[in-house]
Write a protein that holds these residues in place. Structure first.
Motif, PDB file in Angstrom:
ATOM      1  N   GLU A  33      55.791  35.062  58.387  1.00  0.00           N
ATOM      2  CA  GLU A  33      56.521  35.077  57.128  1.00  0.00           C
ATOM      3  C   GLU A  33      55.940  34.088  56.128  1.00  0.00           C
ATOM      4  N   GLN A  34      55.374  32.990  56.608  1.00  0.00           N
ATOM      5  CA  GLN A  34      54.821  31.995  55.698  1.00  0.00           C
ATOM      6  C   GLN A  34      53.625  32.528  54.927  1.00  0.00           C
ATOM      7  N   ALA A  35      52.960  33.558  55.432  1.00  0.00           N
ATOM      8  CA  ALA A  35      51.776  34.104  54.777  1.00  0.00           C
ATOM      9  C   ALA A  35      52.120  35.264  53.860  1.00  0.00           C
ATOM     10  N   SER A  36      53.393  35.397  53.461  1.00  0.00           N
ATOM     11  CA  SER A  36      53.799  36.540  52.638  1.00  0.00           C
ATOM     12  C   SER A  36      53.137  36.525  51.269  1.00  0.00           C
ATOM     13  N   ILE A  37      52.705  35.368  50.799  1.00  0.00           N
ATOM     14  CA  ILE A  37      52.055  35.305  49.485  1.00  0.00           C
ATOM     15  C   ILE A  37      50.753  36.078  49.478  1.00  0.00           C
ATOM     16  N   GLU A  38      50.159  36.254  50.652  1.00  0.00           N
ATOM     17  CA  GLU A  38      48.905  36.984  50.726  1.00  0.00           C
ATOM     18  C   GLU A  38      49.095  38.466  50.419  1.00  0.00           C
ATOM     19  N   ARG A  39      50.332  38.939  50.424  1.00  0.00           N
ATOM     20  CA  ARG A  39      50.584  40.339  50.126  1.00  0.00           C
ATOM     21  C   ARG A  39      50.525  40.631  48.632  1.00  0.00           C
ATOM     22  N   LEU A  40      50.548  39.590  47.799  1.00  0.00           N
ATOM     23  CA  LEU A  40      50.498  39.795  46.349  1.00  0.00           C
ATOM     24  C   LEU A  40      49.138  40.327  45.932  1.00  0.00           C
ATOM     25  N   PRO A  41      49.092  41.230  44.972  1.00  0.00           N
ATOM     26  CA  PRO A  41      47.791  41.723  44.492  1.00  0.00           C
ATOM     27  C   PRO A  41      47.064  40.642  43.698  1.00  0.00           C
ATOM     28  N   ASP A  42      45.791  40.892  43.491  1.00  0.00           N
ATOM     29  CA  ASP A  42      44.948  39.891  42.830  1.00  0.00           C
ATOM     30  C   ASP A  42      45.440  39.557  41.431  1.00  0.00           C
ATOM     31  N   HIS A  43      45.865  40.557  40.686  1.00  0.00           N
ATOM     32  CA  HIS A  43      46.272  40.280  39.301  1.00  0.00           C
ATOM     33  C   HIS A  43      47.519  39.399  39.259  1.00  0.00           C
ATOM     34  N   SER A  44      48.401  39.514  40.246  1.00  0.00           N
ATOM     35  CA  SER A  44      49.580  38.652  40.294  1.00  0.00           C
ATOM     36  C   SER A  44      49.197  37.220  40.648  1.00  0.00           C
ATOM     37  N   MET A  45      48.251  37.073  41.556  1.00  0.00           N
ATOM     38  CA  MET A  45      47.788  35.739  41.925  1.00  0.00           C
ATOM     39  C   MET A  45      47.123  35.040  40.733  1.00  0.00           C
ATOM     40  N   VAL A  46      46.340  35.786  39.993  1.00  0.00           N
ATOM     41  CA  VAL A  46      45.691  35.213  38.813  1.00  0.00           C
ATOM     42  C   VAL A  46      46.732  34.780  37.787  1.00  0.00           C
ATOM     43  N   GLN A  47      47.784  35.570  37.641  1.00  0.00           N
ATOM     44  CA  GLN A  47      48.853  35.207  36.706  1.00  0.00           C
ATOM     45  C   GLN A  47      49.532  33.917  37.132  1.00  0.00           C
ATOM     46  N   ILE A  48      49.755  33.750  38.433  1.00  0.00           N
ATOM     47  CA  ILE A  48      50.356  32.511  38.946  1.00  0.00           C
ATOM     48  C   ILE A  48      49.419  31.332  38.707  1.00  0.00           C
ATOM     49  N   PHE A  49      48.156  31.521  38.989  1.00  0.00           N
ATOM     50  CA  PHE A  49      47.188  30.444  38.814  1.00  0.00           C
ATOM     51  C   PHE A  49      47.063  30.009  37.360  1.00  0.00           C
ATOM     52  N   SER A  50      47.375  30.911  36.426  1.00  0.00           N
ATOM     53  CA  SER A  50      47.212  30.588  35.009  1.00  0.00           C
ATOM     54  C   SER A  50      48.166  29.499  34.540  1.00  0.00           C
ATOM     55  N   PHE A  51      49.221  29.212  35.312  1.00  0.00           N
ATOM     56  CA  PHE A  51      50.180  28.174  34.939  1.00  0.00           C
ATOM     57  C   PHE A  51      49.796  26.805  35.493  1.00  0.00           C
ATOM     58  N   LEU A  52      48.722  26.719  36.247  1.00  0.00           N
ATOM     59  CA  LEU A  52      48.352  25.469  36.913  1.00  0.00           C
ATOM     60  C   LEU A  52      47.377  24.667  36.074  1.00  0.00           C
ATOM     61  N   PRO A  53      47.498  23.336  36.091  1.00  0.00           N
ATOM     62  CA  PRO A  53      46.477  22.509  35.437  1.00  0.00           C
ATOM     63  C   PRO A  53      45.169  22.557  36.216  1.00  0.00           C
ATOM     64  N   THR A  54      44.134  21.989  35.637  1.00  0.00           N
ATOM     65  CA  THR A  54      42.808  22.110  36.213  1.00  0.00           C
ATOM     66  C   THR A  54      42.724  21.538  37.618  1.00  0.00           C
ATOM     67  N   ASN A  55      43.286  20.350  37.848  1.00  0.00           N
ATOM     68  CA  ASN A  55      43.151  19.750  39.172  1.00  0.00           C
ATOM     69  C   ASN A  55      43.879  20.563  40.234  1.00  0.00           C
ATOM     70  N   GLN A  56      45.062  21.122  39.916  1.00  0.00           N
ATOM     71  CA  GLN A  56      45.787  21.941  40.879  1.00  0.00           C
ATOM     72  C   GLN A  56      45.069  23.262  41.138  1.00  0.00           C
TER      73      GLN A  56
END
Length: 491
Positions: A110-133
């Motif tokens: 269950e902890q690996a459920s984030i891996e089920r997200l498609p690439d475009h959703s992951m990129v959208q999540i990453f877009s909210f992170l600062p450079t170091n994160q």
């Protein structure tokens, strides 16, 4: 096969560890023996392609757990060099038949459920992170590594912190971003390294040479940069529109390099496209420097010169000759600016919307009359601490600048209820009013303001002798108004 990959990858990490050893993180866990030997022939090609680029773990702060003296702790992988890198996922565990073991392994799945997200959703999540994160996420696995370096995520670089080696981080990041277009990073448009005291001219040279599409640069509080580096940036980044060098005490001018000036002559003065310039706390800036800035940055619309204490009315005269499109101007705490300077500022006429002359002690009603007469579309005026302003100046301002929305006349002891009455009867759109430490203001003046300015949202009457009844009257008539006061009986 897995051992060979580990050796080759280790050599890659060693090549860049000298660059980022003081900024790499130690958050990755030591890989198990099973993880070291799971690379198949298919994974090998992907691993080689992914790991051939520099590690993104370059700008993590050195005070994280596991850091000792700025280097990664000994808990990092023993098969990899000092630089921490992205690890390859281990294969799924062998199917076990014991029911208790199957139940125990269920939460891990269950902890690996984030891996089920498609690439475009992951990129959208990453877009909210600062450079170091974002760089930390790139070290989780190969998939995250590839997603974290999606070009859409690298239009902006934001670095903060006094201990980070910004010069080295910028060098490695731009090198990685220039991989598809050698020596040129075409996607990067914004660089913010505010408060990074270790930034030097070397870091700005890197930006100037690699980022020709740069549009926004913020280096506030980086007091080690000089004029030469700033000249290189504005010369090699022709699309730069927003420049913040506030707190950079060594910066005394904004101009092109000598080579660029010769190449673009005689029209080089119009080649710098900066529209927003913040030089707050650039204490060494003088009238001659402002003259050069005005001659080269003719498209300025927003200019902030707070606490540039060496500027005089002569510098403002130069400014108005070249920069006729200024909408917002701040010369607060410039103690040599007087009514003559305001007469020059008034030449902006209806284009001026924002003006701050706070603590300019030489300004009187005469200067206010100049501004009020010609700048009829003024929306914001900060005249706090201008003790020469009286009710006559406020009256002239109210009758000519009827669309005024924000006014600060705090610490103006000569302004009384008479001025407030005229203000209330003409400026119905007033939303913010500061009367802090105005000794001549009473509750009667406040009641007149509240009865006419229904949209008032902020009222500052700290250190004013006003009654509780007057404050309650304001609260009844201006429902959304926040009152800042020092009367303990009102709450």
């Amino acid at each position: 096969m897995g051992a060979n990959n580990g050796k080759q990858y280790g050599s890659e990490g060693k090549g860049s560890s000298s660059i980022s050893s003081d900024v790499s993180s130690s958050t990755d866990h030591t890989p198990t023996q099973a993880q070291k030997n799971v690379a198949t022939s298919e994974d090998s090609d992907l691993s080689m392609r992914t790991l051939s680029t520099p590690s993104p773990a370059l700008i993590c702060p050195p005070n994280l757990p596991g850091f000792q003296n700025g280097r990664g702790s000994s808990t990092s992988s023993s098969s990899i060099t000092g630089e921490t890198v992205a690890l390859v996922h281990s294969p799924p565990p062998t199917r076990l038949t014991h029911p208790l073991i199957r139940l125990a392994s269920k939460p891990q799945k269950e902890q690996a459920s984030i891996e089920r997200l498609p690439d475009h959703s992951m990129v959208q999540i990453f877009s909210f992170l600062p450079t170091n994160q974002l760089c930390r996420c790139a070290r989780v696995c190969r998939r995250w590594y590839n997603l974290a370096w999606d070009p859409r995520l690298w239009r902006t670089i934001r670095l903060t912190g006094e201990t980070i080696n910004v010069d080295r981080a910028l060098k490695v990041l731009t090198r990685r971003l220039c991989q598809d277009t050698p020596n040129v990073c075409l996607m990067l448009e914004t660089v913010t390294v505010s408060g990074c005291r270790r930034l030097t001219d070397r870091g700005l040279y890197t930006i100037a040479q690699c980022c020709p599409e740069l549009r926004r640069l913020e280096v506030s509080g980086c007091y080690n940069i000089s004029n030469e580096a700033v000249f290189d940036v504005v010369s090699l980044c022709p699309n730069l529109e927003h420049l913040d060098v506030s707190g950079c005490s060594k910066v005394t001018c904004i101009s092109l390099t000598r080579e660029a000036s010769i190449k673009l002559s005689p029209l080089h003065g119009k080649q710098i496209s900066i529209r927003y310039l913040d030089m707050t706390d650039c204490f060494v800036l003088e009238d001659e420097g402002l003259h050069t800035i005005a001659a080269h940055c003719t498209q300025l619309t927003h200019l902030y010169l707070r606490r540039c204490v060496r500027l005089t009315d002569e510098g403002l005269r130069y400014l108005m000759i070249y920069c006729t499109s200024i909408k917002e101007l701040s010369v607060s705490d410039c103690r040599f600016v007087s009514d003559f300077g305001l007469r020059e500022i008034a030449k902006l006429e209806s284009r001026l919307r924002y003006l701050s002359i706070a603590h300019c002690g030489r300004v009187t009603d005469v200067g206010i009359r100049y501004v009020a007469k010609y700048c009829s579309k003024l929306r914001y005026l900060n005249a706090r601490g201008c003790e020469g302003i009286t009710d006559h100046g406020v009256e002239y301002l109210a009758k000519n600048c009827t669309k005024l929305k924000s006014l600060d006349i705090g610490k103006c002891p000569l302004v009384s209820d008479t001025g407030l009455e005229c203000l209330a009867l003409n400026c119905f759109n007033l939303k913010r009013l500061s009367l802090k430490s105005c000794e001549s203001i009473t509750g009667q003046g406040l009641q007149i303001v509240a009865a006419n300015c229904f949209d008032l949202q902020l009222l500052n009457v700290q250190d004013c002798e006003v009654s509780v009844e007057a404050l309650r009257f304001v609260k009844r008539h201006c429902k959304r108004c926040v009152i800042e006061h020092t009367n303990p009986a009102f709450f």
